[in-house]
Design an enzyme around this catalytic site. Structure first.
Site, PDB file in Angstrom:
ATOM      1  N   ASP A 203       0.295  -0.922   0.099  1.00 20.32           N
ATOM      2  CA  ASP A 203       0.254  -0.233   0.135  1.00 20.32           C
ATOM      3  C   ASP A 203       1.080   1.621   0.099  1.00 20.32           C
ATOM      4  OD1 ASP A 203       1.012  -0.091   2.695  1.00 20.32           O
ATOM      5  OD2 ASP A 203      -0.531  -0.984   3.656  1.00 20.32           O
TER       6      ASP A 203
ATOM      7  N   ASP B   6      -7.382  -3.045  14.568  1.00 20.50           N
ATOM      8  CA  ASP B   6      -8.319  -2.832  14.382  1.00 20.50           C
ATOM      9  C   ASP B   6      -8.662  -4.612  13.664  1.00 20.50           C
ATOM     10  OD1 ASP B   6      -7.594  -2.291  11.618  1.00 20.50           O
ATOM     11  OD2 ASP B   6      -8.663  -0.924  11.101  1.00 20.50           O
TER      12      ASP B   6
ATOM     13  N   HIS C 106      -7.388  -5.227  10.988  1.00 16.05           N
ATOM     14  CA  HIS C 106      -6.523  -5.234   9.196  1.00 16.05           C
ATOM     15  C   HIS C 106      -5.162  -5.342   8.635  1.00 16.05           C
ATOM     16  CE1 HIS C 106      -4.319  -1.021   9.469  1.00 16.05           C
ATOM     17  NE2 HIS C 106      -3.430  -1.339   9.155  1.00 16.05           N
TER      18      HIS C 106
ATOM     19  N   GLU D  62      -9.791  -1.983   6.136  1.00 14.36           N
ATOM     20  CA  GLU D  62      -9.763  -1.761   7.229  1.00 14.36           C
ATOM     21  C   GLU D  62     -11.450  -2.168   7.505  1.00 14.36           C
ATOM     22  OE1 GLU D  62      -8.180  -0.202   8.768  1.00 14.36           O
ATOM     23  OE2 GLU D  62      -7.610   1.632   8.266  1.00 14.36           O
TER      24      GLU D  62
HETATM   25  P1  PGA Z   1       2.567  -1.933  12.247  1.00 18.66           P
HETATM   26  O1  PGA Z   1       1.063  -1.397  11.398  1.00 18.66           O
HETATM   27  O2  PGA Z   1       3.876  -2.555  12.370  1.00 18.66           O
HETATM   28  O3  PGA Z   1       2.774  -0.251  12.348  1.00 18.66           O
HETATM   29  O4  PGA Z   1       2.198  -2.250  13.791  1.00 18.66           O
HETATM   30  C1  PGA Z   1       0.870  -2.824  10.952  1.00 18.66           C
HETATM   31  C2  PGA Z   1       0.098  -2.495   9.751  1.00 18.66           C
HETATM   32  O5  PGA Z   1      -0.664  -1.647  10.264  1.00 18.66           O
HETATM   33  O6  PGA Z   1      -1.038  -3.371   9.055  1.00 18.66           O
END
Ligand code: PGA
Length: 260
Positions: free
Chosen positions: A67, A151, A153, A158
């Site tokens: 992304d 959450d 995702h 999301e």
């Molecule tokens: P993070 O993010 O590795 O910074 O915790 C993970 C994500 O949001 O997929």
């Protein structure tokens, strides 16, 4: 799904890097799906170290990032283009032509195979289609690295995102904006939308490694691995994937009923 629980973040990172190393040694032109965020940083450090020791050659691997934020230029310190250059690509012998990251920024510059002349909605859709096409043309992703949001995702898929989704423009959930605001000066600076591989795009990877570290991921991990498969926790789709390895540290595993 194989679940591996490691004592801490360091061990988790070493385990993930070992699996990636073996995959590259077995297939030097591996198609590797990459994630950003805090979680894979240790893994990337390990891979860089292996490259410096002469164990790993990245010259033929092909990468696709999950992304990119919309509205940040590639040289913005919080863009995922910048993150990848700083935390991995700038330290290994990857061929820049083999790097794919969804386009970002106002003005739509050219990156790799993707060219979008302006920022109209139609062009963003074309860009998403081109990203899917570029993945297909390589024969598909061999190994996809994933983190998980608090959450649930994967990518920026999301809660509520269709499990059939492909690369698309996503609106970030309020909780994601809050989580990611730690990287920005203030919460208002976090972009509200991004281009992300869809859930189905991710699911089609031949092999997937999901990484999660820390207590703040424990609830999402438990829901994703032991709850119902639902678009409310897009990581839950991985329960259906036949070749997924989940690597957790003890804190991230602490709310699992079966393993915690
Ligand atoms: P993070 O993010 O590795 O910074 O915790 C993970 C994500 O949001 O997929």
């Amino acid at each position: 799904m194989i679940i591996i629980i490691k004592k801490n973040y360091d061990e988790l990172s070493k385990e993930a890097a070992k699996i990636i190393k073996e995959a590259i040694l077995e297939k030097p032109n591996l198609v590797l799906g990459l994630a950003t965020g805090s979680t894979p940083l240790g893994t990337y450090q390990e891979l860089i170290q292996m490259h410096k020791e002469g164990i790993l050659d990245f010259s033929r691997i092909i990468t696709f990032n999950l992304d990119e934020y919309l509205g940040l230029s590639a040289n913005h310190p919080q863009s995922y283009h910048y993150y990848m250059k700083k935390n991995l690509f700038g330290e290994i012998n990857i061929n820049p032509e083999n790097i794919h990251i969804p386009e970002c920024s106002e003005g739509w510059r050219r990156t790799n195979v993707l060219r979008v002349p302006d920022g109209t909605a139609k062009d963003v859709k074309a860009l998403c289609r081109d990203y899917e096409k570029a993945i297909q043309e390589t024969g598909g992703i061999d190994l996809q690295i994933l983190g998980i949001g608090s959450d649930g995702h994967i990518g920026f898929n999301e809660p509520g995102t269709s499990l059939d989704s492909r690369t698309h423009v996503a609106k970030l959930a309020e909780s994601t904006i809050r989580d990611n605001s730690r990287f920005f000066e203030k919460k208002e600076d976090v972009p509200e939308s991004a281009i992300t591989m869809g859930v189905q795009t991710i699911f089609e990877a031949k092999k997937i490694i999901l990484l999660a570290s820390g207590e703040n991921k424990a609830t999402a991990v438990a829901k994703a691995l032991e709850g119902p498969i639902t678009s409310q926790i897009t990581a839950s789709i991985l329960q259906r994937h036949s070749n997924t390895i989940v690597i957790l540290d003890e804190k991230a595993a602490s709310k699992l009923k079966k393993y915690g």
